[in-house]
Design a protein around this motif. Sequence first.
Motif, PDB file in Angstrom:
ATOM      1  N   ALA A 206       0.838  -1.206   0.000  1.00 27.89           N
ATOM      2  CA  ALA A 206       0.000   0.000   0.000  1.00 27.89           C
ATOM      3  C   ALA A 206       0.872   1.255   0.000  1.00 27.89           C
ATOM      4  CB  ALA A 206      -0.932  -0.002   1.217  1.00 27.89           C
ATOM      5  N   LYS A 207       1.931   1.229   0.780  1.00 27.35           N
ATOM      6  CA  LYS A 207       2.842   2.377   0.821  1.00 27.35           C
ATOM      7  C   LYS A 207       3.534   2.570  -0.524  1.00 27.35           C
ATOM      8  CE  LYS A 207       6.847   4.276   3.310  1.00 27.35           C
ATOM      9  NZ  LYS A 207       7.846   4.054   4.379  1.00 27.35           N
ATOM     10  N   LEU A 208       3.947   1.457  -1.143  1.00 33.08           N
ATOM     11  CA  LEU A 208       4.606   1.532  -2.451  1.00 33.08           C
ATOM     12  C   LEU A 208       3.671   2.158  -3.488  1.00 33.08           C
ATOM     13  CD1 LEU A 208       6.986   0.769  -4.365  1.00 33.08           C
ATOM     14  CD2 LEU A 208       5.854  -1.446  -4.693  1.00 33.08           C
ATOM     15  N   LEU A 209       2.413   1.749  -3.486  1.00 33.41           N
ATOM     16  CA  LEU A 209       1.466   2.286  -4.461  1.00 33.41           C
ATOM     17  C   LEU A 209       1.156   3.757  -4.197  1.00 33.41           C
ATOM     18  CD1 LEU A 209      -1.038  -0.651  -4.994  1.00 33.41           C
ATOM     19  CD2 LEU A 209       0.860   0.046  -6.444  1.00 33.41           C
ATOM     20  N   GLU A 210       1.067   4.139  -2.933  1.00 38.23           N
ATOM     21  CA  GLU A 210       0.879   5.557  -2.606  1.00 38.23           C
ATOM     22  C   GLU A 210       2.052   6.385  -3.121  1.00 38.23           C
ATOM     23  OE1 GLU A 210       0.418   5.775   1.584  1.00 38.23           O
ATOM     24  OE2 GLU A 210      -1.562   4.806   1.614  1.00 38.23           O
ATOM     25  N   GLN A 211       3.258   5.855  -2.949  1.00 38.36           N
ATOM     26  CA  GLN A 211       4.457   6.559  -3.429  1.00 38.36           C
ATOM     27  C   GLN A 211       4.470   6.631  -4.952  1.00 38.36           C
ATOM     28  OE1 GLN A 211       7.417   4.081  -1.503  1.00 38.36           O
ATOM     29  NE2 GLN A 211       7.718   5.558   0.154  1.00 38.36           N
ATOM     30  N   TYR A 212       4.059   5.539  -5.602  1.00 33.10           N
ATOM     31  CA  TYR A 212       4.024   5.534  -7.066  1.00 33.10           C
ATOM     32  C   TYR A 212       3.012   6.555  -7.578  1.00 33.10           C
ATOM     33  CZ  TYR A 212       3.117   4.093 -11.847  1.00 33.10           C
ATOM     34  OH  TYR A 212       2.941   4.093 -13.214  1.00 33.10           O
ATOM     35  N   LEU A 213       1.814   6.560  -6.992  1.00 34.45           N
ATOM     36  CA  LEU A 213       0.777   7.497  -7.426  1.00 34.45           C
ATOM     37  C   LEU A 213       1.251   8.938  -7.250  1.00 34.45           C
ATOM     38  CD1 LEU A 213      -3.024   7.220  -6.746  1.00 34.45           C
ATOM     39  CD2 LEU A 213      -1.856   9.389  -6.444  1.00 34.45           C
ATOM     40  N   ALA A 214       1.850   9.217  -6.104  1.00 36.22           N
ATOM     41  CA  ALA A 214       2.321  10.585  -5.839  1.00 36.22           C
ATOM     42  C   ALA A 214       3.431  10.979  -6.808  1.00 36.22           C
ATOM     43  CB  ALA A 214       2.806  10.702  -4.398  1.00 36.22           C
ATOM     44  N   ALA A 215       4.381  10.073  -7.049  1.00 37.07           N
ATOM     45  CA  ALA A 215       5.505  10.377  -7.943  1.00 37.07           C
ATOM     46  C   ALA A 215       5.029  10.555  -9.378  1.00 37.07           C
ATOM     47  CB  ALA A 215       6.553   9.271  -7.860  1.00 37.07           C
ATOM     48  N   PHE A 216       4.094   9.689  -9.823  1.00 38.36           N
ATOM     49  CA  PHE A 216       3.632   9.771 -11.210  1.00 38.36           C
ATOM     50  C   PHE A 216       2.819  11.044 -11.425  1.00 38.36           C
ATOM     51  CE2 PHE A 216       1.431   8.890 -15.105  1.00 38.36           C
ATOM     52  CZ  PHE A 216       2.308   8.089 -15.825  1.00 38.36           C
ATOM     53  N   GLU A 217       1.918  11.358 -10.493  1.00 38.60           N
ATOM     54  CA  GLU A 217       1.091  12.551 -10.683  1.00 38.60           C
ATOM     55  C   GLU A 217       1.926  13.823 -10.574  1.00 38.60           C
ATOM     56  OE1 GLU A 217      -3.419  11.138  -9.668  1.00 38.60           O
ATOM     57  OE2 GLU A 217      -2.403  12.406  -8.189  1.00 38.60           O
ATOM     58  N   ALA A 218       3.003  13.802  -9.788  1.00 42.74           N
ATOM     59  CA  ALA A 218       3.923  14.951  -9.729  1.00 42.74           C
ATOM     60  C   ALA A 218       4.903  14.926 -10.900  1.00 42.74           C
ATOM     61  CB  ALA A 218       4.691  14.932  -8.415  1.00 42.74           C
ATOM     62  N   TYR A 219       4.904  13.842 -11.627  1.00 42.10           N
ATOM     63  CA  TYR A 219       5.831  13.559 -12.720  1.00 42.10           C
ATOM     64  C   TYR A 219       7.277  13.755 -12.263  1.00 42.10           C
ATOM     65  CZ  TYR A 219       6.008  11.900 -17.476  1.00 42.10           C
ATOM     66  OH  TYR A 219       6.182  11.092 -18.575  1.00 42.10           O
ATOM     67  N   ASP A 220       7.529  13.225 -11.071  1.00 41.77           N
ATOM     68  CA  ASP A 220       8.882  13.222 -10.504  1.00 41.77           C
ATOM     69  C   ASP A 220       9.518  11.892 -10.893  1.00 41.77           C
ATOM     70  OD1 ASP A 220      11.168  13.088  -8.957  1.00 41.77           O
ATOM     71  OD2 ASP A 220      10.232  13.967  -7.170  1.00 41.77           O
ATOM     72  N   ILE A 221      10.147  11.859 -12.061  1.00 40.80           N
ATOM     73  CA  ILE A 221      10.636  10.605 -12.625  1.00 40.80           C
ATOM     74  C   ILE A 221      11.820  10.054 -11.820  1.00 40.80           C
ATOM     75  CG2 ILE A 221      11.500   9.478 -14.710  1.00 40.80           C
ATOM     76  CD1 ILE A 221       8.537  10.455 -14.743  1.00 40.80           C
ATOM     77  N   SER A 222      12.609  10.935 -11.256  1.00 41.18           N
ATOM     78  CA  SER A 222      13.711  10.451 -10.401  1.00 41.18           C
ATOM     79  C   SER A 222      13.157   9.681  -9.212  1.00 41.18           C
ATOM     80  CB  SER A 222      14.557  11.629  -9.910  1.00 41.18           C
ATOM     81  OG  SER A 222      15.207  12.261 -10.986  1.00 41.18           O
ATOM     82  N   ARG A 223      12.127  10.237  -8.591  1.00 40.05           N
ATOM     83  CA  ARG A 223      11.524   9.544  -7.445  1.00 40.05           C
ATOM     84  C   ARG A 223      10.808   8.280  -7.901  1.00 40.05           C
ATOM     85  NH1 ARG A 223       6.652  11.484  -4.140  1.00 40.05           N
ATOM     86  NH2 ARG A 223       6.742  13.279  -5.539  1.00 40.05           N
ATOM     87  N   LEU A 224      10.175   8.330  -9.065  1.00 37.41           N
ATOM     88  CA  LEU A 224       9.463   7.156  -9.565  1.00 37.41           C
ATOM     89  C   LEU A 224      10.417   5.985  -9.799  1.00 37.41           C
ATOM     90  CD1 LEU A 224       6.591   7.107 -12.114  1.00 37.41           C
ATOM     91  CD2 LEU A 224       8.491   5.528 -12.417  1.00 37.41           C
ATOM     92  N   THR A 225      11.589   6.266 -10.368  1.00 36.10           N
ATOM     93  CA  THR A 225      12.510   5.177 -10.673  1.00 36.10           C
ATOM     94  C   THR A 225      13.073   4.526  -9.412  1.00 36.10           C
ATOM     95  OG1 THR A 225      14.314   6.777 -10.961  1.00 36.10           O
ATOM     96  CG2 THR A 225      13.171   6.036 -12.944  1.00 36.10           C
ATOM     97  N   THR A 226      13.059   5.217  -8.280  1.00 39.69           N
ATOM     98  CA  THR A 226      13.521   4.580  -7.041  1.00 39.69           C
ATOM     99  C   THR A 226      12.547   3.501  -6.589  1.00 39.69           C
ATOM    100  OG1 THR A 226      12.387   6.126  -5.531  1.00 39.69           O
ATOM    101  CG2 THR A 226      14.597   6.737  -6.314  1.00 39.69           C
ATOM    102  N   LEU A 227      11.328   3.510  -7.128  1.00 38.08           N
ATOM    103  CA  LEU A 227      10.323   2.518  -6.764  1.00 38.08           C
ATOM    104  C   LEU A 227      10.371   1.291  -7.663  1.00 38.08           C
ATOM    105  CD1 LEU A 227       7.331   5.004  -6.361  1.00 38.08           C
ATOM    106  CD2 LEU A 227       8.965   4.284  -4.609  1.00 38.08           C
ATOM    107  N   LEU A 228      11.205   1.360  -8.712  1.00 36.13           N
ATOM    108  CA  LEU A 228      11.286   0.277  -9.690  1.00 36.13           C
ATOM    109  C   LEU A 228      12.425  -0.670  -9.368  1.00 36.13           C
ATOM    110  CD1 LEU A 228      10.907   2.291 -13.042  1.00 36.13           C
ATOM    111  CD2 LEU A 228       9.093   1.329 -11.606  1.00 36.13           C
ATOM    112  N   HIS A 229      12.206  -1.937  -9.647  1.00 36.46           N
ATOM    113  CA  HIS A 229      13.290  -2.906  -9.613  1.00 36.46           C
ATOM    114  C   HIS A 229      14.311  -2.512 -10.682  1.00 36.46           C
ATOM    115  CE1 HIS A 229      15.350  -6.816  -9.960  1.00 36.46           C
ATOM    116  NE2 HIS A 229      14.866  -7.081  -8.763  1.00 36.46           N
ATOM    117  N   GLU A 230      15.570  -2.864 -10.450  1.00 39.10           N
ATOM    118  CA  GLU A 230      16.622  -2.404 -11.379  1.00 39.10           C
ATOM    119  C   GLU A 230      16.420  -2.885 -12.805  1.00 39.10           C
ATOM    120  OE1 GLU A 230      19.839  -5.937 -10.248  1.00 39.10           O
ATOM    121  OE2 GLU A 230      20.264  -3.850  -9.713  1.00 39.10           O
TER     122      GLU A 230
END
Length: 335
Positions: A206-230
């Motif tokens: 749930a926390k991961l998805l909240e972070q993904y939603l926030a990063a994507f809607e802010a279009y903070d791609i640097s933050r979004l990529t920290t949520l991705l597997h390498e």
Amino acid sequence: MSVSRSHSLDLDAAMDRYRVELTGYCYRMLGSSFDAEDAVQDTYIRAWRAHEKFEGRSSLRSWLYRIATNVCLDLLSAGNKRARPMDLSAAQHQASAVLSERPEVTWLEPVPDGRVLPQTADPAEMALAKESVRLAFVAALQHLPAKQRAVLILREVLAWKADEVAQLLETTVASVNSALQRARATLAGQSLRESDPADPLDAEQAKLLEQYLAAFEAYDISRLTTLLHEDAVLSMPPFDLWLQGHADIAAWHLNQGIGCKGSRLVPTTANGLPAFGQYRPAQSGKGHTPWALQVLEISEGKIVGLNAFLDTDRWFPLFGLPEQLDETYEVQQGA
């Protein structure tokens, strides 16, 4: 009320009890949510026409599965199988990426959980049902010959006994066991990528998805990529392009995908996985319009798959997502 009318209603009610599980079975067989719905409808039409000949030699459920299997085998006789972009070509790099569209019938389709997952109070049974409709597993099933596919689903997913499957397929137990062994061997060679069940979400997911939603809607791609597997993967049917890894996924979002900046996401679920309806800013400057159904695969606290299904005319009505988002939605979200 006449006897025949009463009988008709009883039969309708009896068959309707099996609609969701039959749709799930046909979806695993066919890899298409729309084909699965059509197959179940055809199953019920055939059942109605033949019901006078059905003398209760087997249960109604077994009889319906036999008809549904024959419907699916007929549909698969042309050799059609559904795929994901990763099944058809090597990964491209963002700098040289080419968008090539393939016909609709090429692609493995997402499906709403409610259409294919029967309600059950048994957590283990529900976990198996969700595991068996996840995108990677259904894609792997497409590599099996049609009858092997049926045997594996009936035996390993639906827990039918070998003699029950043999009776359904009008073959021998030895033949069923042999088909199951070959199917298992084929799947073992597919290197299925694991993804964690995510419905219901645990606290970490749930926390991961909240972070993904926030990063994507802010279009903070640097933050979004920290949520991705390498070695996370991004795919976008109906295009056969797929990208792998932080660098290419980030570069795509900041270049070809820059039109997604300012998007809004509406949560849903698909294939037992977390999903979002993605809405991009409308060209009019007012509100947001549908762009993609995003289906996320998660493993060990990271996102391993970003599956963006772009044919929103098909997917948004199927998933009950709004036709558009207006300013009211944005105010509510910011409240």
